[in-house]
Design a protein around this motif. Structure first.
Motif, PDB file in Angstrom:
ATOM      1  N   LEU A 132       3.108   6.118  15.694  1.00 51.98           N
ATOM      2  CA  LEU A 132       2.381   5.080  14.977  1.00 51.98           C
ATOM      3  C   LEU A 132       1.145   5.682  14.314  1.00 51.98           C
ATOM      4  O   LEU A 132       0.479   6.532  14.902  1.00 51.98           O
ATOM      5  N   PRO A 133       0.837   5.238  13.109  1.00 50.08           N
ATOM      6  CA  PRO A 133      -0.361   5.746  12.435  1.00 50.08           C
ATOM      7  C   PRO A 133      -1.625   5.316  13.175  1.00 50.08           C
ATOM      8  O   PRO A 133      -1.699   4.199  13.708  1.00 50.08           O
ATOM      9  N   ASN A 134      -2.610   6.177  13.192  1.00 50.98           N
ATOM     10  CA  ASN A 134      -3.847   5.919  13.941  1.00 50.98           C
ATOM     11  C   ASN A 134      -4.599   4.694  13.474  1.00 50.98           C
ATOM     12  O   ASN A 134      -5.293   4.051  14.260  1.00 50.98           O
ATOM     13  N   TYR A 135      -4.501   4.345  12.203  1.00 52.93           N
ATOM     14  CA  TYR A 135      -5.281   3.206  11.713  1.00 52.93           C
ATOM     15  C   TYR A 135      -4.915   1.905  12.425  1.00 52.93           C
ATOM     16  O   TYR A 135      -5.743   0.998  12.519  1.00 52.93           O
ATOM     17  N   ILE A 136      -3.708   1.803  12.953  1.00 54.27           N
ATOM     18  CA  ILE A 136      -3.289   0.594  13.671  1.00 54.27           C
ATOM     19  C   ILE A 136      -4.267   0.260  14.794  1.00 54.27           C
ATOM     20  O   ILE A 136      -4.603  -0.890  15.024  1.00 54.27           O
ATOM     21  N   PHE A 137      -4.736   1.277  15.473  1.00 58.38           N
ATOM     22  CA  PHE A 137      -5.575   1.072  16.650  1.00 58.38           C
ATOM     23  C   PHE A 137      -6.998   0.680  16.291  1.00 58.38           C
ATOM     24  O   PHE A 137      -7.780   0.293  17.153  1.00 58.38           O
ATOM     25  N   GLU A 138      -7.337   0.754  15.012  1.00 59.30           N
ATOM     26  CA  GLU A 138      -8.658   0.339  14.522  1.00 59.30           C
ATOM     27  C   GLU A 138      -8.685  -1.162  14.218  1.00 59.30           C
ATOM     28  O   GLU A 138      -9.741  -1.737  14.033  1.00 59.30           O
ATOM     29  N   LEU A 139      -7.522  -1.768  14.118  1.00 58.98           N
ATOM     30  CA  LEU A 139      -7.402  -3.161  13.687  1.00 58.98           C
ATOM     31  C   LEU A 139      -7.452  -4.095  14.899  1.00 58.98           C
ATOM     32  O   LEU A 139      -6.431  -4.522  15.416  1.00 58.98           O
ATOM     33  N   LYS A 140      -8.621  -4.410  15.337  1.00 56.93           N
ATOM     34  CA  LYS A 140      -8.833  -5.150  16.587  1.00 56.93           C
ATOM     35  C   LYS A 140      -8.424  -6.617  16.516  1.00 56.93           C
ATOM     36  O   LYS A 140      -8.287  -7.273  17.538  1.00 56.93           O
ATOM     37  N   ASN A 141      -8.220  -7.158  15.305  1.00 56.50           N
ATOM     38  CA  ASN A 141      -7.856  -8.566  15.159  1.00 56.50           C
ATOM     39  C   ASN A 141      -6.351  -8.781  15.028  1.00 56.50           C
ATOM     40  O   ASN A 141      -5.913  -9.898  14.760  1.00 56.50           O
ATOM     41  N   ASN A 182       0.827  -1.194   0.000  1.00 58.86           N
ATOM     42  CA  ASN A 182       0.000   0.000   0.000  1.00 58.86           C
ATOM     43  C   ASN A 182       0.859   1.241   0.000  1.00 58.86           C
ATOM     44  O   ASN A 182       1.712   1.392   0.860  1.00 58.86           O
ATOM     45  N   LYS A 183       0.606   2.119  -0.939  1.00 58.27           N
ATOM     46  CA  LYS A 183       1.336   3.373  -0.965  1.00 58.27           C
ATOM     47  C   LYS A 183       0.831   4.282   0.146  1.00 58.27           C
ATOM     48  O   LYS A 183       1.589   4.969   0.794  1.00 58.27           O
ATOM     49  N   ASN A 184      -0.453   4.302   0.381  1.00 54.39           N
ATOM     50  CA  ASN A 184      -1.020   5.192   1.378  1.00 54.39           C
ATOM     51  C   ASN A 184      -2.257   4.540   1.982  1.00 54.39           C
ATOM     52  O   ASN A 184      -3.369   4.834   1.586  1.00 54.39           O
ATOM     53  N   LEU A 185      -2.065   3.642   2.928  1.00 55.46           N
ATOM     54  CA  LEU A 185      -3.168   2.916   3.534  1.00 55.46           C
ATOM     55  C   LEU A 185      -3.954   3.825   4.455  1.00 55.46           C
ATOM     56  O   LEU A 185      -3.403   4.457   5.346  1.00 55.46           O
ATOM     57  N   LYS A 186      -5.236   3.902   4.222  1.00 55.73           N
ATOM     58  CA  LYS A 186      -6.136   4.644   5.095  1.00 55.73           C
ATOM     59  C   LYS A 186      -7.308   3.732   5.400  1.00 55.73           C
ATOM     60  O   LYS A 186      -7.705   2.918   4.582  1.00 55.73           O
ATOM     61  N   ILE A 187      -7.859   3.898   6.558  1.00 56.22           N
ATOM     62  CA  ILE A 187      -8.998   3.063   6.927  1.00 56.22           C
ATOM     63  C   ILE A 187     -10.279   3.828   6.594  1.00 56.22           C
ATOM     64  O   ILE A 187     -11.100   4.103   7.430  1.00 56.22           O
ATOM     65  N   SER A 188     -10.428   4.198   5.355  1.00 51.74           N
ATOM     66  CA  SER A 188     -11.673   4.831   4.927  1.00 51.74           C
ATOM     67  C   SER A 188     -12.717   3.746   4.683  1.00 51.74           C
ATOM     68  O   SER A 188     -13.895   3.964   4.834  1.00 51.74           O
ATOM     69  N   ASN A 189     -12.261   2.565   4.300  1.00 52.66           N
ATOM     70  CA  ASN A 189     -13.143   1.423   4.129  1.00 52.66           C
ATOM     71  C   ASN A 189     -12.779   0.414   5.217  1.00 52.66           C
ATOM     72  O   ASN A 189     -12.061  -0.540   4.973  1.00 52.66           O
ATOM     73  N   LYS A 190     -13.269   0.628   6.411  1.00 55.16           N
ATOM     74  CA  LYS A 190     -12.890  -0.190   7.565  1.00 55.16           C
ATOM     75  C   LYS A 190     -13.188  -1.664   7.362  1.00 55.16           C
ATOM     76  O   LYS A 190     -12.453  -2.520   7.823  1.00 55.16           O
TER      77      LYS A 190
END
Length: 188
Positions: free
Chosen positions: A44-53, A17-25
């Motif tokens: 650390l990028p904020n999206y990490i904390f959205e990845l509960k698994n 991923n060039k620019n991973l964003k959690i726009s599509n969770k």
């Protein structure tokens, strides 16, 4: 995030991923592994904390000075690789990662490890080498599952005899410290 960051989901596929964003969770909700090594990260990028698994995070070879407390809310983590950063402390909240089996803080600037590390009773591997450590916590005795413990190249002058309680320990590397005596409990 640069072009060589990797995200791995349960289907074991890797996506660059060039620019991973959690726009599509929903697209990444099943992600179990993230590698952010060699990204020159200072936070650390904020999206990490959205990845509960997540069960594995590799944040090695960056410029992190501290670990955000949100990291310790990822309750499914089993492996946390933090080596080769600029970390100066491990937060007490490390104890919240009860499922951790492997933890690596090698090549950091840590001088001490919190007593709360003793609550990580599932740990099998622990890397604390080349960290400037001057002491180890007594709670180390609680890590009964630990089989590999690297604490070489630190500033340890003394070891708690409680290390002798680590009955599963197969490899203990104490080389390049300033130890004046090895406790009888450690000698096998």
């Amino acid at each position: 995030m640069s072009s060589n960051a990797e995200v791995k989901n349960n289907s074991n596929s890797k996506k660059k991923n060039k620019n991973l964003k959690i726009s599509n969770k929903n697209k990444y909700k099943e992600t179990t592994s993230v590698s952010l090594s060699y990204q020159n990260l200072t936070i650390l990028p904020n999206y990490i904390f959205e990845l509960k698994n997540l069960v594995f995070i590799d944040i090695t070879h960056n410029s992190l000075r501290e670990l955000p407390l949100r990291l310790f809310k990822l309750k499914n983590l089993k492996k946390l690789a933090c080596s080769d950063n600029l970390l100066v402390q491990v937060p007490n909240e490390i104890e919240n990662l009860k499922k951790l089996t492997w933890l690596d803080f090698t090549h950091n600037r840590l001088q001490a490890i919190p007593e709360s590390i003793g609550n990580l009773t599932e740990l099998v591997g622990l890397g604390l080498s080349d960290c400037r450590l001057t002491k180890l916590p007594y709670s180390i005795k609680n890590l009964k599952s630990l089989t590999k413990f690297g604490i070489f190249n630190n500033n340890l002058t003394w070891l708690p005899p409680e290390i002798g309680c680590l009955e599963s320990l197969i490899k203990l590397d104490l080389s390049s410290n300033k130890l004046q005596k090895i406790p009888n409990e450690v000698i096998i």
